[in-house]
Write an enzyme that holds these catalytic residues in place. Structure first.
Site, PDB file in Angstrom:
ATOM      1  N   PHE A 111      -4.517   3.670  14.639  1.00 49.83           N
ATOM      2  CA  PHE A 111      -4.774   4.665  13.602  1.00 49.83           C
ATOM      3  C   PHE A 111      -5.894   4.140  12.719  1.00 49.83           C
ATOM      4  CE2 PHE A 111      -1.752   8.269  13.089  1.00 49.83           C
ATOM      5  CZ  PHE A 111      -1.174   8.172  14.337  1.00 49.83           C
TER       6      PHE A 111
ATOM      7  N   LYS B  74     -11.518  -3.022  18.500  1.00 52.99           N
ATOM      8  CA  LYS B  74     -10.142  -3.474  18.736  1.00 52.99           C
ATOM      9  C   LYS B  74      -9.698  -3.240  20.176  1.00 52.99           C
ATOM     10  CE  LYS B  74      -8.842  -2.825  13.926  1.00 52.99           C
ATOM     11  NZ  LYS B  74      -7.721  -3.071  13.020  1.00 52.99           N
TER      12      LYS B  74
ATOM     13  N   PRO C 221      -2.939 -11.519  10.605  1.00 51.83           N
ATOM     14  CA  PRO C 221      -3.290 -11.247  12.005  1.00 51.83           C
ATOM     15  C   PRO C 221      -3.536  -9.750  12.181  1.00 51.83           C
ATOM     16  CG  PRO C 221      -0.933 -11.716  11.772  1.00 51.83           C
ATOM     17  CD  PRO C 221      -1.568 -11.995  10.448  1.00 51.83           C
TER      18      PRO C 221
ATOM     19  N   ASN D 177       0.857  -1.192   0.000  1.00 53.45           N
ATOM     20  CA  ASN D 177       0.000   0.000   0.000  1.00 53.45           C
ATOM     21  C   ASN D 177       0.890   1.239   0.000  1.00 53.45           C
ATOM     22  OD1 ASN D 177       0.505   0.857   2.835  1.00 53.45           O
ATOM     23  ND2 ASN D 177      -0.388  -1.152   3.251  1.00 53.45           N
TER      24      ASN D 177
ATOM     25  N   ILE E 119      -2.858  -6.979  14.376  1.00 54.99           N
ATOM     26  CA  ILE E 119      -1.901  -6.793  15.476  1.00 54.99           C
ATOM     27  C   ILE E 119      -2.531  -5.956  16.596  1.00 54.99           C
ATOM     28  CG2 ILE E 119       0.419  -5.962  16.064  1.00 54.99           C
ATOM     29  CD1 ILE E 119       1.038  -6.252  12.985  1.00 54.99           C
TER      30      ILE E 119
ATOM     31  N   ASP F 278      -4.137  -6.249   4.995  1.00 50.30           N
ATOM     32  CA  ASP F 278      -5.178  -7.075   5.605  1.00 50.30           C
ATOM     33  C   ASP F 278      -5.067  -8.534   5.176  1.00 50.30           C
ATOM     34  OD1 ASP F 278      -6.514  -5.103   7.132  1.00 50.30           O
ATOM     35  OD2 ASP F 278      -7.244  -4.236   5.258  1.00 50.30           O
TER      36      ASP F 278
HETATM   37  O1  C5P Z   1      -8.812  -2.255  10.574  1.00 52.92           O
HETATM   38  P1  C5P Z   1      -7.849  -1.221  10.097  1.00 52.92           P
HETATM   39  O2  C5P Z   1      -6.730  -1.762   9.263  1.00 52.92           O
HETATM   40  O3  C5P Z   1      -8.471  -0.026   9.454  1.00 52.92           O
HETATM   41  O4  C5P Z   1      -7.234  -0.677  11.479  1.00 52.92           O
HETATM   42  C1  C5P Z   1      -6.210   0.235  11.501  1.00 52.92           C
HETATM   43  C2  C5P Z   1      -5.453   0.124  12.777  1.00 52.92           C
HETATM   44  O5  C5P Z   1      -5.228  -1.242  13.087  1.00 52.92           O
HETATM   45  C3  C5P Z   1      -4.088   0.726  12.690  1.00 52.92           C
HETATM   46  O6  C5P Z   1      -3.725   1.158  13.970  1.00 52.92           O
HETATM   47  C4  C5P Z   1      -3.229  -0.433  12.237  1.00 52.92           C
HETATM   48  O7  C5P Z   1      -1.877  -0.258  12.577  1.00 52.92           O
HETATM   49  C5  C5P Z   1      -3.860  -1.576  12.978  1.00 52.92           C
HETATM   50  N1  C5P Z   1      -3.794  -2.857  12.277  1.00 52.92           N
HETATM   51  C6  C5P Z   1      -2.991  -3.866  12.776  1.00 52.92           C
HETATM   52  N2  C5P Z   1      -2.955  -5.077  12.153  1.00 52.92           N
HETATM   53  C7  C5P Z   1      -3.679  -5.308  11.052  1.00 52.92           C
HETATM   54  C8  C5P Z   1      -4.492  -4.289  10.535  1.00 52.92           C
HETATM   55  C9  C5P Z   1      -4.525  -3.072  11.155  1.00 52.92           C
HETATM   56  O8  C5P Z   1      -2.319  -3.628  13.776  1.00 52.92           O
HETATM   57  N3  C5P Z   1      -3.612  -6.471  10.470  1.00 52.92           N
END
Ligand code: C5P
Length: 395
Positions: free
Chosen positions: A323, A341, A304, A211, A306, A279
């Protein structure tokens, strides 16, 4: 409180004067601005007036100014005169004792210490005429800072960049002998875990899914936390940014590697998950997919999450910050993400424009108390503000 008369000259670095004013105001100092004709091509009097909360002076011939505050008065009421950016032309006129506009007239009339902060093209900086002028200015008792070295707006590389506003504040502090800014709240003794950048999910040995995340916001947050004395672990996806001073950096490529690195870095007092984690991943082919084999169908498998994993973990950091980069209904999604989350705060931004990869950001901070809009600002400023909030929250 130091009373600073700030003369903003005509160079692209004039935009950094805005950040300088903000830092000085935040330290409780009085800043009055003089904008040269050249400077007004880069920033507007309105910008400087809004930041300094004072009228901005632009013309020697503005009778209203002369009636209310003559130019001699303007320099007399200051403790220090700062010229930033000091262009080659402005310094040449200063060195020659020219007084043909408000800025040079003030500089000739003042009996206060003067700090000149140069910014110009590297060749202009190295030109013998500029070297001579700087030697003259220094001989006249003016403090001339050395410019920073690095890539320049004109596409060249070398000395000539305006030093960062924090460094200018430090020079002002040194000259006036007063702290020009309030000490930032401390993160000493805290472990702050930050993720930043994109992840790359290999398709085969040469191709990957990715991305547009640049990592700039996450790196700035790591730098701001380290600058406040925190122990910072930065788990970085593939980016080309330099490691901020005092930060322990762990480079990873994929989301699964990032998840492992985060787990290994625990325990942490705070986790700030800025990374734009992919994702999905695919099961990577062991050798390069050939196009004559027909277009492959990629089976996407979830990565996963995180942040969500940390939110549900019994090793959850005391303060968990996520974020949310969205293109639509930013606040709705961010608020939902905060509870889904189990994060304490979500920093939400609209990435519809050029936020990803850019140097500025405009965010909302979503907490249990609601959403706060933070004005558009350089990513470093957003990082400073967030680091201060983190330090306050941990107190
Ligand atoms: O669900 P989304 O990707 O929009 O969520 C964004 C937040 O979740 C950010 O803080 C991002 O760093 C974290 N995130 C993560 N692991 C993922 C997807 C998103 O830690 N696989």
């Amino acid at each position: 409180m130091t009373r600073i008369l700030l003369i903003v000259g005509g160079g692209i670095a004039a935009y950094k004067a805005c950040e300088l004013i903000r830092l000085l105001r935040r330290g409780g100092h009085d800043v009055r601005c003089v904008l040269t004709d050249g400077g007004a091509h880069f920033v507007t009097p309105m910008t400087l007036a809004a930041l300094s909360e004072r009228p901005v002076h632009t013309s020697l011939w503005d009778l209203k100014d002369e009636a209310e505050m003559g130019h001699i008065q303007l320099s007399r009421q200051a403790d220090l005169v700062v010229v930033a950016p000091a262009t080659a032309d402005l310094m040449a006129r200063m060195a020659g004792g020219v007084a043909d506009d408000l800025a040079t007239t003030l500089l000739l009339a003042t009996d206060k210490p003067v700090l000149a902060v140069p910014a110009m093209n590297v060749r202009m900086w190295q030109h013998p005429a500029t070297r001579r002028n700087i030697a003259t200015l220094r001989g006249d008792g003016i403090t001339v800072l050395e410019p920073d070295e690095g890539p320049m707006a004109c596409g060249e590389f070398g000395p000539g960049r305006l030093p960062e506003p924090h460094a200018i504040v430090a020079a002002i502090e040194a000259l006036t002998g007063t702290p020009a800014s309030k000490p930032a709240p401390s993160l000493a003794g805290r472990h702050i875990l930050v993720t930043a950048g994109p992840t790359h999910e290999p398709i085969d040995p040469v191709r990957y899914l990715a991305n547009r995340s640049s990592g700039k916001q996450g790196f700035a947050i790591a730098a701001a936390c380290a600058a406040r004395g925190g122990r910072v672990t930065l788990v970085a996806g593939p980016v080309t940014l330099a490691t901020p001073a005092g930060v322990d950096r762990i480079d990873v490529e994929t989301a699964r590697e990032m998840a492992d690195a985060v787990t290994q870095a625990l325990p942490a007092d705070v986790a700030v998950m800025v990374a734009a984690v992919a994702d999905w991943h695919v099961d990577a082919a062991p050798s390069k997919l050939k196009k004559d084999g027909g277009a492959p169908v990629l089976a996407l498998r979830p990565n996963p999450d995180i942040l969500a994993t940390l939110g549900a973990s019994d090793r959850r950091p005391r303060l968990l910050v996520g974020f949310a980069a969205e293109t639509d209904d930013v606040l709705v999604h961010a608020t939902a993400k905060r509870s889904a989350k189990n994060a304490d705060w979500i920093v939400a931004n609209d990435v519809g424009g050029d936020v990803m990869g850019g140097d500025r950001n405009e965010v909302h901070l979503v907490t249990a108390a609601g959403a706060e809009r933070w004005p558009d600002a350089p990513k470093s400023e957003i990082a400073d503000r967030l680091a201060d909030r983190i330090a306050d929250a941990l107190r």
